[in-house]
Design a protein around this motif. Structure first.
Motif, PDB file in Angstrom:
ATOM      1  N   CYS A 145      -2.686  -7.984   8.036  1.00 36.16           N
ATOM      2  CA  CYS A 145      -3.109  -7.742   6.674  1.00 36.16           C
ATOM      3  C   CYS A 145      -3.779  -6.878   6.463  1.00 36.16           C
ATOM      4  CB  CYS A 145      -3.716  -9.225   6.258  1.00 36.16           C
ATOM      5  SG  CYS A 145      -4.370  -9.020   4.466  1.00 36.16           S
ATOM      6  N   ASP A 146      -3.286  -5.789   5.510  1.00 35.56           N
ATOM      7  CA  ASP A 146      -3.935  -4.656   5.238  1.00 35.56           C
ATOM      8  C   ASP A 146      -4.487  -4.752   3.824  1.00 35.56           C
ATOM      9  OD1 ASP A 146      -4.687  -1.986   4.382  1.00 35.56           O
ATOM     10  OD2 ASP A 146      -3.131  -1.062   5.614  1.00 35.56           O
ATOM     11  N   ARG A 147      -5.646  -5.070   3.584  1.00 38.53           N
ATOM     12  CA  ARG A 147      -6.034  -5.233   2.252  1.00 38.53           C
ATOM     13  C   ARG A 147      -6.213  -4.262   1.445  1.00 38.53           C
ATOM     14  NH1 ARG A 147      -7.635 -10.856   2.809  1.00 38.53           N
ATOM     15  NH2 ARG A 147      -7.652 -11.437   4.759  1.00 38.53           N
ATOM     16  N   ALA A 148      -6.252  -2.740   2.231  1.00 39.69           N
ATOM     17  CA  ALA A 148      -6.276  -1.661   1.082  1.00 39.69           C
ATOM     18  C   ALA A 148      -5.212  -1.138   0.833  1.00 39.69           C
ATOM     19  CB  ALA A 148      -7.430  -0.754   2.173  1.00 39.69           C
ATOM     20  N   ALA A 149      -3.822  -1.510   1.326  1.00 40.59           N
ATOM     21  CA  ALA A 149      -2.485  -0.788   1.361  1.00 40.59           C
ATOM     22  C   ALA A 149      -2.134  -0.334  -0.109  1.00 40.59           C
ATOM     23  CB  ALA A 149      -1.478  -1.606   1.628  1.00 40.59           C
ATOM     24  N   LEU A 150      -2.534  -1.279  -1.019  1.00 38.35           N
ATOM     25  CA  LEU A 150      -2.093  -0.912  -2.513  1.00 38.35           C
ATOM     26  C   LEU A 150      -2.982   0.348  -3.028  1.00 38.35           C
ATOM     27  CD1 LEU A 150      -1.765  -4.311  -4.153  1.00 38.35           C
ATOM     28  CD2 LEU A 150      -0.007  -2.911  -2.928  1.00 38.35           C
ATOM     29  N   ASP A 151      -4.025   0.660  -2.345  1.00 39.46           N
ATOM     30  CA  ASP A 151      -4.867   1.682  -2.883  1.00 39.46           C
ATOM     31  C   ASP A 151      -4.628   3.271  -2.076  1.00 39.46           C
ATOM     32  OD1 ASP A 151      -6.388   0.242  -4.625  1.00 39.46           O
ATOM     33  OD2 ASP A 151      -7.952  -0.623  -3.066  1.00 39.46           O
ATOM     34  N   GLY A 152      -3.666   2.970  -0.993  1.00 39.26           N
ATOM     35  CA  GLY A 152      -3.491   4.044  -0.259  1.00 39.26           C
ATOM     36  C   GLY A 152      -2.421   4.814  -0.669  1.00 39.26           C
ATOM     37  N   PRO A 153      -1.634   5.620  -0.019  1.00 38.17           N
ATOM     38  CA  PRO A 153      -0.336   6.539  -0.569  1.00 38.17           C
ATOM     39  C   PRO A 153       0.547   5.397  -1.025  1.00 38.17           C
ATOM     40  CG  PRO A 153      -1.271   7.295   1.672  1.00 38.17           C
ATOM     41  CD  PRO A 153      -1.933   5.839   1.548  1.00 38.17           C
ATOM     42  N   TRP A 154       1.240   6.296  -1.922  1.00 37.59           N
ATOM     43  CA  TRP A 154       2.431   5.730  -2.375  1.00 37.59           C
ATOM     44  C   TRP A 154       3.872   6.241  -2.272  1.00 37.59           C
ATOM     45  CZ3 TRP A 154       0.671   0.936  -4.146  1.00 37.59           C
ATOM     46  CH2 TRP A 154       1.586   0.286  -4.871  1.00 37.59           C
ATOM     47  N   THR A 155       4.873   5.587  -2.261  1.00 35.90           N
ATOM     48  CA  THR A 155       6.316   6.241  -1.851  1.00 35.90           C
ATOM     49  C   THR A 155       7.142   5.768  -2.853  1.00 35.90           C
ATOM     50  OG1 THR A 155       6.993   4.047  -0.835  1.00 35.90           O
ATOM     51  CG2 THR A 155       5.917   5.936   0.677  1.00 35.90           C
ATOM     52  N   VAL A 156       8.238   6.735  -2.851  1.00 34.46           N
ATOM     53  CA  VAL A 156       9.622   6.386  -3.536  1.00 34.46           C
ATOM     54  C   VAL A 156      10.747   6.727  -2.792  1.00 34.46           C
ATOM     55  CG1 VAL A 156      10.927   7.268  -5.634  1.00 34.46           C
ATOM     56  CG2 VAL A 156       8.408   7.136  -5.966  1.00 34.46           C
ATOM     57  N   VAL A 157      11.610   5.917  -2.663  1.00 27.60           N
ATOM     58  CA  VAL A 157      12.595   6.006  -1.827  1.00 27.60           C
ATOM     59  C   VAL A 157      13.845   6.382  -2.545  1.00 27.60           C
ATOM     60  CG1 VAL A 157      14.553   4.729  -0.028  1.00 27.60           C
ATOM     61  CG2 VAL A 157      11.842   4.233  -0.191  1.00 27.60           C
ATOM     62  N   VAL A 158      14.554   7.517  -2.132  1.00 31.97           N
ATOM     63  CA  VAL A 158      15.840   8.374  -3.001  1.00 31.97           C
ATOM     64  C   VAL A 158      16.977   8.116  -1.960  1.00 31.97           C
ATOM     65  CG1 VAL A 158      16.540  10.164  -4.144  1.00 31.97           C
ATOM     66  CG2 VAL A 158      14.201   9.362  -4.264  1.00 31.97           C
ATOM     67  N   ARG A 159      18.111   7.725  -2.680  1.00 28.07           N
ATOM     68  CA  ARG A 159      19.263   7.636  -1.710  1.00 28.07           C
ATOM     69  C   ARG A 159      20.547   8.009  -2.500  1.00 28.07           C
ATOM     70  NH1 ARG A 159      18.569   1.772   0.793  1.00 28.07           N
ATOM     71  NH2 ARG A 159      16.564   1.845   2.182  1.00 28.07           N
ATOM     72  N   ARG A 160      21.439   8.397  -1.505  1.00 25.10           N
ATOM     73  CA  ARG A 160      23.083   8.760  -2.071  1.00 25.10           C
ATOM     74  C   ARG A 160      23.443   7.255  -2.371  1.00 25.10           C
ATOM     75  NH1 ARG A 160      24.323  13.652  -2.329  1.00 25.10           N
ATOM     76  NH2 ARG A 160      23.569  15.331  -0.856  1.00 25.10           N
ATOM     77  N   PRO A 161      24.513   7.284  -3.203  1.00 25.71           N
ATOM     78  CA  PRO A 161      25.296   5.853  -3.408  1.00 25.71           C
ATOM     79  C   PRO A 161      25.604   5.174  -2.238  1.00 25.71           C
ATOM     80  CG  PRO A 161      26.001   7.425  -5.017  1.00 25.71           C
ATOM     81  CD  PRO A 161      25.104   8.236  -4.381  1.00 25.71           C
TER      82      PRO A 161
END
Length: 330
Positions: A100-116
């Motif tokens: 359990c990482d209780r501070a994860a939502l306050d850490g860095p954020w990501t966006v995953v981008v892909r080809r079809p």
């Protein structure tokens, strides 16, 4: 006439004062001794006092850690999971745990981008914000801003910090994704360039990782893994895929339940075989023991093929132990 012997006056003679004092002291001592004796008799006759609870200084502290609660797999990501994927079972004998990482939502954020035609760790990229400033590298331009490029990686300044995009696409594609990235409320958003699509966004560190651990014998692969450890996991967040793009040796091993799977060293142990049953949710089977080889990969594939996804109710029935830690994919 008879003789008379005279001793003084006719009245009785008084005893000396010292004798009176001694007598009084003796009386007082006797009274005190008698009272004490009666008190001891009463104490012996009375019932013993009720026992009291022993001190609990060595008892286990069951107080939950302070801070936000431990959230389910996939919490905070977009799109939200369409079905519950809370565990991956190989047998009924596993030992379950929640990291359990209780501070994860306050850490860095990501966006995953892909080809079809993209899949987990293939034909795509992961944008992360914020990240540390880049190491020296090849200078490139991102939307008029000076950036730094390295193998599979572009890092640039934005919103008072730095962001990065890492993937197996061409450098031109990575630069185009960087230029199409904005930071809104401290989180990256991407308007994908032509030929690309946003698959999911979520915290870099997964808020929770659900694992089941087994001995090699208990899952029918004792000949391969012997007394080594076999484990399964369910996780989320773009951090896992970002580490796949950074890993030196990622092997395509064909589909599991129709989803492309890869073998790598991400998530610990000697190796893990991972796939994505729905966008943003990663499941894997891994092991610690013999060196990675075609034989161990084949055994991982056999285990993955006959594994069973668990919903939250089935996962809770495994009685998982919660472990507080930072779930850093690196």
């Amino acid at each position: 006439m008879s003789d008379v012997i005279s001793f003084g006056s006719d009245g009785p003679r008084r005893p000396p004062r010292w004798l009176i004092a001694i007598t009084l002291c003796a009386v007082v001592v006797a009274v005190v001794a008698f009272v004490a004796f009666r008190g001891r008799l009463a104490q012996q006759a009375a019932p013993p006092p009720a026992p009291t609870s022993a001190p609990t200084t060595d008892a286990v502290d069951l107080t939950p850690p302070s801070g936000p609660p431990c959230v389910p797999v996939g919490r905070g990501q977009q799109p939200a999971p369409t079905t519950e994927v809370a565990g991956l079972r190989l047998a009924d004998t596993g030992s379950a745990s929640v990291s359990c990482d209780r501070a994860a939502l306050d850490g860095p954020w990501t966006v995953v981008v892909r080809r079809p035609n993209g899949s987990l760790g293939r034909h795509g990229a992961v944008v992360t914000f914020p990240v540390d400033p880049p190491a020296p590298g090849r200078p490139v331009m991102v939307g008029g801003v000076r950036a730094v490029a390295a193998a599979r990686l572009v890092t640039w300044p934005v919103a008072g910090a730095h962001a990065q995009v890492r993937g197996d696409l061409s450098q031109a594609d990575l630069i185009a994704i960087a230029a199409a990235t904005k930071v809104v409320d401290d989180r990256p958003t991407v308007s994908p360039p032509a030929g690309l699509r946003v698959v999911a966004s979520g915290p870099y560190r997964p808020p929770s990782i659900h694992e089941l651990r087994y001995g090699g014998e208990s899952v029918g692969e004792g000949a391969i893994f012997g007394g080594g450890l076999v484990y399964t996991g369910v996780t989320s967040g773009g951090g896992f895929e970002d580490r796949l793009f950074a890993a030196p040796d990622v092997v395509d091993v064909g589909p599991v339940d129709g989803f492309p799977a890869v073998v790598s060293t991400v998530a610990g142990g000697n190796a893990t075989l991972a796939w994505e049953p729905q966008p943003g949710v990663v499941v894997y089977v891994g092991y610690s023991g013999p060196e990675l080889s075609d034989t161990t990969i084949a055994a991982l594939r056999r285990l993955a093929t006959r594994s069973q996804l668990l919903d939250n109710a089935a996962w809770q029935a495994t009685a998982p132990q919660t472990i507080d830690q930072q779930n850093d994919p690196s």
